[in-house]
Design a protein around this motif. Structure first.
Motif, PDB file in Angstrom:
ATOM      1  N   MET A  50       0.831  -1.216   0.000  1.00 25.00           N
ATOM      2  CA  MET A  50       0.000   0.000   0.000  1.00 25.00           C
ATOM      3  C   MET A  50       0.863   1.263   0.000  1.00 25.00           C
ATOM      4  O   MET A  50       0.584   2.211  -0.736  1.00 25.00           O
ATOM      5  CB  MET A  50      -0.939   0.000   1.201  1.00 25.00           C
ATOM      6  CG  MET A  50      -2.020  -1.044   1.136  1.00 25.00           C
ATOM      7  SD  MET A  50      -3.016  -0.983   2.651  1.00 25.00           S
ATOM      8  CE  MET A  50      -4.212  -2.267   2.307  1.00 25.00           C
ATOM      9  N   GLN A  53       2.439   2.295  -3.313  1.00 24.80           N
ATOM     10  CA  GLN A  53       1.554   2.958  -4.278  1.00 24.80           C
ATOM     11  C   GLN A  53       1.611   4.482  -4.176  1.00 24.80           C
ATOM     12  O   GLN A  53       0.991   5.178  -4.967  1.00 24.80           O
ATOM     13  CB  GLN A  53       0.099   2.498  -4.077  1.00 24.80           C
ATOM     14  CG  GLN A  53      -0.117   1.009  -4.098  1.00 24.80           C
ATOM     15  CD  GLN A  53       0.328   0.342  -5.370  1.00 24.80           C
ATOM     16  OE1 GLN A  53       0.003   0.791  -6.467  1.00 24.80           O
ATOM     17  NE2 GLN A  53       1.078  -0.736  -5.236  1.00 24.80           N
ATOM     18  N   THR A 105      -6.979   1.704   4.436  1.00 30.06           N
ATOM     19  CA  THR A 105      -6.278   2.569   3.491  1.00 30.06           C
ATOM     20  C   THR A 105      -5.353   3.473   4.301  1.00 30.06           C
ATOM     21  O   THR A 105      -5.534   3.627   5.510  1.00 30.06           O
ATOM     22  CB  THR A 105      -7.249   3.436   2.650  1.00 30.06           C
ATOM     23  OG1 THR A 105      -8.098   4.170   3.521  1.00 30.06           O
ATOM     24  CG2 THR A 105      -8.070   2.585   1.700  1.00 30.06           C
ATOM     25  N   THR A 140      -6.908   4.907  -7.210  1.00 32.01           N
ATOM     26  CA  THR A 140      -6.057   3.813  -7.702  1.00 32.01           C
ATOM     27  C   THR A 140      -4.796   3.686  -6.856  1.00 32.01           C
ATOM     28  O   THR A 140      -4.245   2.592  -6.746  1.00 32.01           O
ATOM     29  CB  THR A 140      -5.677   3.989  -9.189  1.00 32.01           C
ATOM     30  OG1 THR A 140      -4.906   5.170  -9.355  1.00 32.01           O
ATOM     31  CG2 THR A 140      -6.911   4.002 -10.082  1.00 32.01           C
ATOM     32  N   THR A 141      -4.361   4.776  -6.234  1.00 33.22           N
ATOM     33  CA  THR A 141      -3.183   4.697  -5.358  1.00 33.22           C
ATOM     34  C   THR A 141      -3.517   4.031  -4.029  1.00 33.22           C
ATOM     35  O   THR A 141      -2.621   3.786  -3.222  1.00 33.22           O
ATOM     36  CB  THR A 141      -2.555   6.095  -5.106  1.00 33.22           C
ATOM     37  OG1 THR A 141      -3.447   6.880  -4.300  1.00 33.22           O
ATOM     38  CG2 THR A 141      -2.230   6.807  -6.412  1.00 33.22           C
ATOM     39  N   HIS A 142      -4.789   3.735  -3.822  1.00 30.34           N
ATOM     40  CA  HIS A 142      -5.258   3.012  -2.626  1.00 30.34           C
ATOM     41  C   HIS A 142      -5.734   1.611  -3.007  1.00 30.34           C
ATOM     42  O   HIS A 142      -6.449   0.965  -2.242  1.00 30.34           O
ATOM     43  CB  HIS A 142      -6.381   3.791  -1.940  1.00 30.34           C
ATOM     44  CG  HIS A 142      -5.933   5.090  -1.373  1.00 30.34           C
ATOM     45  ND1 HIS A 142      -5.342   5.197  -0.131  1.00 30.34           N
ATOM     46  CD2 HIS A 142      -5.962   6.345  -1.898  1.00 30.34           C
ATOM     47  CE1 HIS A 142      -5.033   6.461   0.091  1.00 30.34           C
ATOM     48  NE2 HIS A 142      -5.389   7.177  -0.956  1.00 30.34           N
ATOM     49  N   LEU A 143      -5.362   1.189  -4.219  1.00 28.90           N
ATOM     50  CA  LEU A 143      -5.759  -0.126  -4.731  1.00 28.90           C
ATOM     51  C   LEU A 143      -7.282  -0.260  -4.802  1.00 28.90           C
ATOM     52  O   LEU A 143      -7.860  -1.295  -4.488  1.00 28.90           O
ATOM     53  CB  LEU A 143      -5.131  -1.254  -3.904  1.00 28.90           C
ATOM     54  CG  LEU A 143      -3.594  -1.225  -3.831  1.00 28.90           C
ATOM     55  CD1 LEU A 143      -3.086  -2.306  -2.881  1.00 28.90           C
ATOM     56  CD2 LEU A 143      -2.979  -1.379  -5.221  1.00 28.90           C
ATOM     57  N   ASP A 145      -9.853   0.485  -7.811  1.00 28.71           N
ATOM     58  CA  ASP A 145      -9.868   0.838  -9.232  1.00 28.71           C
ATOM     59  C   ASP A 145     -11.105   1.592  -9.703  1.00 28.71           C
ATOM     60  O   ASP A 145     -11.022   2.419 -10.585  1.00 28.71           O
ATOM     61  CB  ASP A 145      -9.726  -0.418 -10.094  1.00 28.71           C
ATOM     62  CG  ASP A 145      -8.346  -1.026  -9.994  1.00 28.71           C
ATOM     63  OD1 ASP A 145      -7.376  -0.302  -9.708  1.00 28.71           O
ATOM     64  OD2 ASP A 145      -8.235  -2.247 -10.203  1.00 28.71           O
ATOM     65  N   ARG A 164     -11.491  -5.528  -3.421  1.00 25.58           N
ATOM     66  CA  ARG A 164     -10.202  -5.065  -2.878  1.00 25.58           C
ATOM     67  C   ARG A 164      -9.299  -6.250  -2.570  1.00 25.58           C
ATOM     68  O   ARG A 164      -8.090  -6.190  -2.798  1.00 25.58           O
ATOM     69  CB  ARG A 164     -10.414  -4.197  -1.638  1.00 25.58           C
ATOM     70  CG  ARG A 164      -9.126  -3.501  -1.197  1.00 25.58           C
ATOM     71  CD  ARG A 164      -9.248  -2.008  -1.274  1.00 25.58           C
ATOM     72  NE  ARG A 164      -7.986  -1.328  -1.045  1.00 25.58           N
ATOM     73  CZ  ARG A 164      -7.468  -1.060   0.147  1.00 25.58           C
ATOM     74  NH1 ARG A 164      -8.089  -1.429   1.247  1.00 25.58           N
ATOM     75  NH2 ARG A 164      -6.324  -0.415   0.237  1.00 25.58           N
ATOM     76  N   LYS A 167      -7.799  -7.212  -5.836  1.00 26.84           N
ATOM     77  CA  LYS A 167      -6.780  -6.250  -6.277  1.00 26.84           C
ATOM     78  C   LYS A 167      -5.480  -6.433  -5.490  1.00 26.84           C
ATOM     79  O   LYS A 167      -4.388  -6.432  -6.073  1.00 26.84           O
ATOM     80  CB  LYS A 167      -7.302  -4.817  -6.118  1.00 26.84           C
ATOM     81  CG  LYS A 167      -6.340  -3.756  -6.584  1.00 26.84           C
ATOM     82  CD  LYS A 167      -6.098  -3.849  -8.078  1.00 26.84           C
ATOM     83  CE  LYS A 167      -5.222  -2.716  -8.551  1.00 26.84           C
ATOM     84  NZ  LYS A 167      -4.980  -2.773  -9.991  1.00 26.84           N
ATOM     85  N   ILE A 168      -5.574  -6.601  -4.186  1.00 25.43           N
ATOM     86  CA  ILE A 168      -4.378  -6.818  -3.362  1.00 25.43           C
ATOM     87  C   ILE A 168      -3.682  -8.098  -3.800  1.00 25.43           C
ATOM     88  O   ILE A 168      -2.452  -8.130  -3.951  1.00 25.43           O
ATOM     89  CB  ILE A 168      -4.740  -6.832  -1.863  1.00 25.43           C
ATOM     90  CG1 ILE A 168      -5.151  -5.423  -1.408  1.00 25.43           C
ATOM     91  CG2 ILE A 168      -3.576  -7.367  -1.018  1.00 25.43           C
ATOM     92  CD1 ILE A 168      -5.787  -5.364  -0.024  1.00 25.43           C
ATOM     93  N   GLU A 171      -1.810  -7.504  -7.073  1.00 24.31           N
ATOM     94  CA  GLU A 171      -0.596  -6.700  -6.886  1.00 24.31           C
ATOM     95  C   GLU A 171       0.504  -7.491  -6.184  1.00 24.31           C
ATOM     96  O   GLU A 171       1.684  -7.330  -6.501  1.00 24.31           O
ATOM     97  CB  GLU A 171      -0.918  -5.415  -6.123  1.00 24.31           C
ATOM     98  CG  GLU A 171      -1.772  -4.436  -6.910  1.00 24.31           C
ATOM     99  CD  GLU A 171      -1.104  -3.957  -8.194  1.00 24.31           C
ATOM    100  OE1 GLU A 171       0.108  -3.659  -8.183  1.00 24.31           O
ATOM    101  OE2 GLU A 171      -1.806  -3.893  -9.225  1.00 24.31           O
TER     102      GLU A 171
END
Length: 191
Positions: A50, A53, A105, A140-143, A145, A164, A167-168, A171
């Motif tokens: 996180m 990002q 976040t 998007t910088t917090h994953l 989208d 989420r 997404k995690i 990544e």
């Protein structure tokens, strides 16, 4: 530490080190093992992801200043439950899923304590949408989208949690070198 030094030496020599345990970056593993505690190595890895990002502020896309002293503590003002704890408790959500890494976040302390508080995400995000024309880019910088598919405008925690976690997982997969489970051959085990 001695094992880590040997592995770093291998990496410097462009060799792939071997580890005793496989890293499981699956969505299910994240969901099942995501209880948020800043002293757990699995959670620290996700927090590093996180921080990598370079999270931007929800209200103006400025860089969130991450204070390392605060990040050592799970009650840090930089850690924000995207679906606030009090909000989810009122909805009857289970504590495990409320205090889960998927719901965390990294934001600045002022935003967390003075602007968001216990509001529903749809409410506080509407405010930030008016203030920040590039809110989608900041998220998007917090994953995160897409605010719609992540259930944010409908306060759909289940959709948010699932998207989420996916997404995690994606990544983490980008950053893990897959390899077979097994100890170093020098220990007498095949890997």
């Amino acid at each position: 530490m001695a094992q880590d030094i040997k592995r770093i030496d291998q990496i410097i020599k462009s060799e792939l080190p071997r580890y005793d345990f496989q890293v499981d970056t699956s969505v299910e593993n994240i969901k099942n093992n995501g209880w948020f505690s800043a002293n757990r190595s699995f959670i620290k890895a996700i927090l590093c992801l996180m921080a990598y990002q370079e999270p931007k502020s929800f209200n103006d896309n400025s860089i969130v200043r991450i204070n390392n002293d605060w990040l050592k503590q799970a009650n840090s003002r930089n850690y924000h439950h995207f679906f606030p704890k009090a909000y989810l408790q009122k909805k009857g959500e289970d504590g495990f899923f409320i205090n889960h890494i998927v719901n965390i976040t990294i934001v600045d302390a002022f935003l967390n304590k003075n602007r968001i508080r216990a509001q529903a995400p749809s409410k506080y995000m509407k405010t930030f949408e008016k203030e920040n024309k590039d809110l989608d880019k900041a998220m998007t910088t917090h994953l995160i989208d897409d605010l719609n598919s992540y259930g944010i405008w409908k306060d759909d925690y289940e959709a948010f949690f699932d998207k989420r976690a996916e997404k995690i997982s994606q990544e983490l997969e980008k950053r893990i070198i897959p390899q077979k489970i097994g100890a170093q051959k020098s220990m007498g085990f095949e890997g």
